[in-house]
Design a protein around this motif. Structure first.
Motif, PDB file in Angstrom:
ATOM      1  N   LEU A  57       0.820  -1.206   0.000  1.00  0.00           N
ATOM      2  CA  LEU A  57       0.000   0.000   0.000  1.00  0.00           C
ATOM      3  C   LEU A  57       0.859   1.263   0.000  1.00  0.00           C
ATOM      4  N   GLU A  58       1.956   1.239   0.712  1.00  0.00           N
ATOM      5  CA  GLU A  58       2.857   2.392   0.690  1.00  0.00           C
ATOM      6  C   GLU A  58       3.435   2.600  -0.706  1.00  0.00           C
ATOM      7  N   ALA A  59       3.771   1.501  -1.385  1.00  0.00           N
ATOM      8  CA  ALA A  59       4.283   1.600  -2.754  1.00  0.00           C
ATOM      9  C   ALA A  59       3.202   2.109  -3.695  1.00  0.00           C
ATOM     10  N   LEU A  60       1.975   1.611  -3.531  1.00  0.00           N
ATOM     11  CA  LEU A  60       0.877   2.056  -4.385  1.00  0.00           C
ATOM     12  C   LEU A  60       0.661   3.555  -4.266  1.00  0.00           C
ATOM     13  N   ARG A  61       0.712   4.051  -3.058  1.00  0.00           N
ATOM     14  CA  ARG A  61       0.464   5.475  -2.834  1.00  0.00           C
ATOM     15  C   ARG A  61       1.549   6.336  -3.478  1.00  0.00           C
ATOM     16  N   ALA A  62       2.731   5.773  -3.650  1.00  0.00           N
ATOM     17  CA  ALA A  62       3.836   6.518  -4.257  1.00  0.00           C
ATOM     18  C   ALA A  62       3.855   6.403  -5.778  1.00  0.00           C
ATOM     19  N   CYS A  63       2.924   5.650  -6.348  1.00  0.00           N
ATOM     20  CA  CYS A  63       2.921   5.400  -7.787  1.00  0.00           C
ATOM     21  C   CYS A  63       1.968   6.332  -8.525  1.00  0.00           C
ATOM     22  N   ASP A  64       2.085   6.305  -9.863  1.00  0.00           N
ATOM     23  CA  ASP A  64       1.191   7.081 -10.719  1.00  0.00           C
ATOM     24  C   ASP A  64      -0.103   6.340 -11.022  1.00  0.00           C
ATOM     25  N   GLY A  65      -0.119   5.028 -10.810  1.00  0.00           N
ATOM     26  CA  GLY A  65      -1.305   4.250 -11.123  1.00  0.00           C
ATOM     27  C   GLY A  65      -1.106   2.782 -10.802  1.00  0.00           C
TER      28      GLY A  65
ATOM     29  N   LEU B 116      -9.261 -10.876  -9.592  1.00  0.00           N
ATOM     30  CA  LEU B 116      -9.456 -10.071  -8.374  1.00  0.00           C
ATOM     31  C   LEU B 116     -10.628 -10.574  -7.543  1.00  0.00           C
ATOM     32  N   MET B 117     -10.892 -11.865  -7.599  1.00  0.00           N
ATOM     33  CA  MET B 117     -12.050 -12.408  -6.903  1.00  0.00           C
ATOM     34  C   MET B 117     -11.832 -12.612  -5.413  1.00  0.00           C
ATOM     35  N   VAL B 118     -10.603 -12.502  -4.956  1.00  0.00           N
ATOM     36  CA  VAL B 118     -10.357 -12.536  -3.513  1.00  0.00           C
ATOM     37  C   VAL B 118      -9.919 -11.150  -3.071  1.00  0.00           C
ATOM     38  N   TYR B 119     -10.249 -10.817  -1.855  1.00  0.00           N
ATOM     39  CA  TYR B 119     -10.048  -9.451  -1.385  1.00  0.00           C
ATOM     40  C   TYR B 119      -8.576  -9.090  -1.272  1.00  0.00           C
ATOM     41  N   SER B 120      -7.706 -10.068  -1.085  1.00  0.00           N
ATOM     42  CA  SER B 120      -6.280  -9.769  -0.922  1.00  0.00           C
ATOM     43  C   SER B 120      -5.732  -8.999  -2.116  1.00  0.00           C
ATOM     44  N   GLY B 121      -6.274  -9.240  -3.322  1.00  0.00           N
ATOM     45  CA  GLY B 121      -5.874  -8.470  -4.490  1.00  0.00           C
ATOM     46  C   GLY B 121      -6.795  -7.297  -4.762  1.00  0.00           C
ATOM     47  N   PHE B 122      -8.093  -7.520  -4.600  1.00  0.00           N
ATOM     48  CA  PHE B 122      -9.078  -6.479  -4.901  1.00  0.00           C
ATOM     49  C   PHE B 122      -8.886  -5.247  -4.025  1.00  0.00           C
ATOM     50  N   ARG B 123      -8.359  -5.434  -2.815  1.00  0.00           N
ATOM     51  CA  ARG B 123      -8.175  -4.295  -1.908  1.00  0.00           C
ATOM     52  C   ARG B 123      -7.360  -3.180  -2.547  1.00  0.00           C
ATOM     53  N   PHE B 124      -6.381  -3.536  -3.412  1.00  0.00           N
ATOM     54  CA  PHE B 124      -5.532  -2.514  -4.008  1.00  0.00           C
ATOM     55  C   PHE B 124      -6.321  -1.647  -4.994  1.00  0.00           C
ATOM     56  N   CYS B 125      -7.311  -2.236  -5.646  1.00  0.00           N
ATOM     57  CA  CYS B 125      -8.186  -1.443  -6.508  1.00  0.00           C
ATOM     58  C   CYS B 125      -9.055  -0.514  -5.672  1.00  0.00           C
ATOM     59  N   ARG B 126      -9.529  -0.995  -4.550  1.00  0.00           N
ATOM     60  CA  ARG B 126     -10.330  -0.142  -3.669  1.00  0.00           C
ATOM     61  C   ARG B 126      -9.519   1.064  -3.197  1.00  0.00           C
ATOM     62  N   HIS B 127      -8.282   0.816  -2.770  1.00  0.00           N
ATOM     63  CA  HIS B 127      -7.441   1.908  -2.296  1.00  0.00           C
ATOM     64  C   HIS B 127      -7.071   2.856  -3.430  1.00  0.00           C
ATOM     65  N   ALA B 128      -6.768   2.306  -4.597  1.00  0.00           N
ATOM     66  CA  ALA B 128      -6.438   3.171  -5.735  1.00  0.00           C
ATOM     67  C   ALA B 128      -7.604   4.091  -6.069  1.00  0.00           C
ATOM     68  N   ARG B 129      -8.815   3.562  -6.027  1.00  0.00           N
ATOM     69  CA  ARG B 129      -9.993   4.402  -6.273  1.00  0.00           C
ATOM     70  C   ARG B 129     -10.108   5.485  -5.210  1.00  0.00           C
TER      71      ARG B 129
END
Length: 300
Positions: free
Chosen positions: A232-240, A248-261
């Motif tokens: 999540l820290e890396a995602l926040r530092a990225c452009d996308g 993305l049917m399990v939350y462990s991956g889908f969560r990153f889409c939720r945070h990106a949104r």
């Protein structure tokens, strides 16, 4: 940043995507690759999240079809593995067939394309839901194994780490009669073998006699907090965010889409069929992964 870890759990029936009459036709790689190249030009520093679809060309099966449904029985549950000796017998018995498929697999063109994106500085961090280690074999360096690695085994009692090949060899020595079975391999070192496993002798920890378990996050188990925090820290530092080969049917991956949104980060998916994040992403590419990445790299 501190986040509460989440259990790996299947997509519930109430959350399933609506059924369609037939799977959609894939987008031609030439068109998909050009559109992905445009996305990367606009958002050059990405967090890339990968799933099982990246490894299918290496001979490792995936669990889900293009509509996100199960192709085969769901994987073993963490609590059942820990509490039932019969489940451990079945798991390790099937692994005599299934593990060598992962061990001997080699990276494919999709892995190579993703490694090239990192070399060109477009991948800030690669977060993979796969446990096969093929991204590293293809040359990717900034890799976070979200669900662990199948080539490692951990004692759930004393914490001893062992090589999966060593445990595999011990199980083979203890159960020579099972070596003659054949079956289709399944994801994550499993196999579609249905025999009587009641006589299978499971290898226990050589130090404390405890339960040995692959060092991966089974369904119903928690993704370690530190892995989620780092991603999540890396995602926040990225452009996308770019998702490749995951429904993305399990939350462990889908969560990153939720945070990106929530953080206003653009998202793209490259996957055959639908994903759980189709309503969230800016760019959805239903296309062949290897072919699309080849066109993308040639266009950057």
């Amino acid at each position: 940043m501190t986040r509460t870890p989440h259990r790996i759990r299947p997509f519930s029936a109430s959350q399933r995507l609506p059924a369609t009459a037939a799977p959609s036709e894939p987008m031609p790689p030439e068109r998909a690759g050009a559109r992905l190249a445009e996305f990367i030009h606009r958002h050059p520093r990405l967090l890339i999240l990968t799933g099982a679809g990246v490894s299918t060309d290496s001979g490792i099966p995936d669990y889900r079809d293009v509509d996100g449904g199960w192709k085969r029985r769901p994987p073993v549950q963490h609590q059942e593995f820990m509490e039932r000796a019969a489940t451990r017998q079945r798991y390790w018995g099937r692994s005599l067939i299934g593990w060598p498929v992962i061990r001997d697999a080699r990276p494919n063109a999709s892995h190579a394309g993703i490694a090239e994106l990192e070399w060109r500085t477009h991948c800030h961090l690669l977060v993979t839901q796969n446990v096969d280690g093929l991204h590293q074999k293809a040359g990717s360096r900034a890799v976070l194994d979200l669900h662990g690695r199948a080539d490692r085994v951990r004692c759930m009692g004393c914490g001893l780490r062992l090589a999966r090949d060593d445990v595999h060899a011990r199980c083979a020595d203890l159960n020579p009669a099972f070596l003659g079975h054949t079956a289709h391999s399944a994801p994550d070192g499993d196999a579609d073998l249905d025999v009587d496993f009641s006589g299978f002798r499971v290898a226990d920890c050589p130090t404390c006699g405890g339960i040995l378990k692959p060092d991966v996050v089974f369904f119903g188990d928690f993704v370690p907090r530190e892995r989620v925090t780092r991603a999540l820290e890396a995602l926040r530092a990225c452009d996308g965010l770019l998702v490749i080969g995951s429904s993305l049917m399990v939350y462990s991956g889908f969560r990153f889409c939720r945070h990106a949104r929530d953080w206003g980060l653009p998202m793209a998916t490259l996957n055959r069929g639908r994903t759980r994040a189709d309503e969230l992403v800016d760019l959805k590419l239903d296309a062949d992964i290897a072919g699309t990445l080849a066109v993308t790299l040639a266009s950057l």
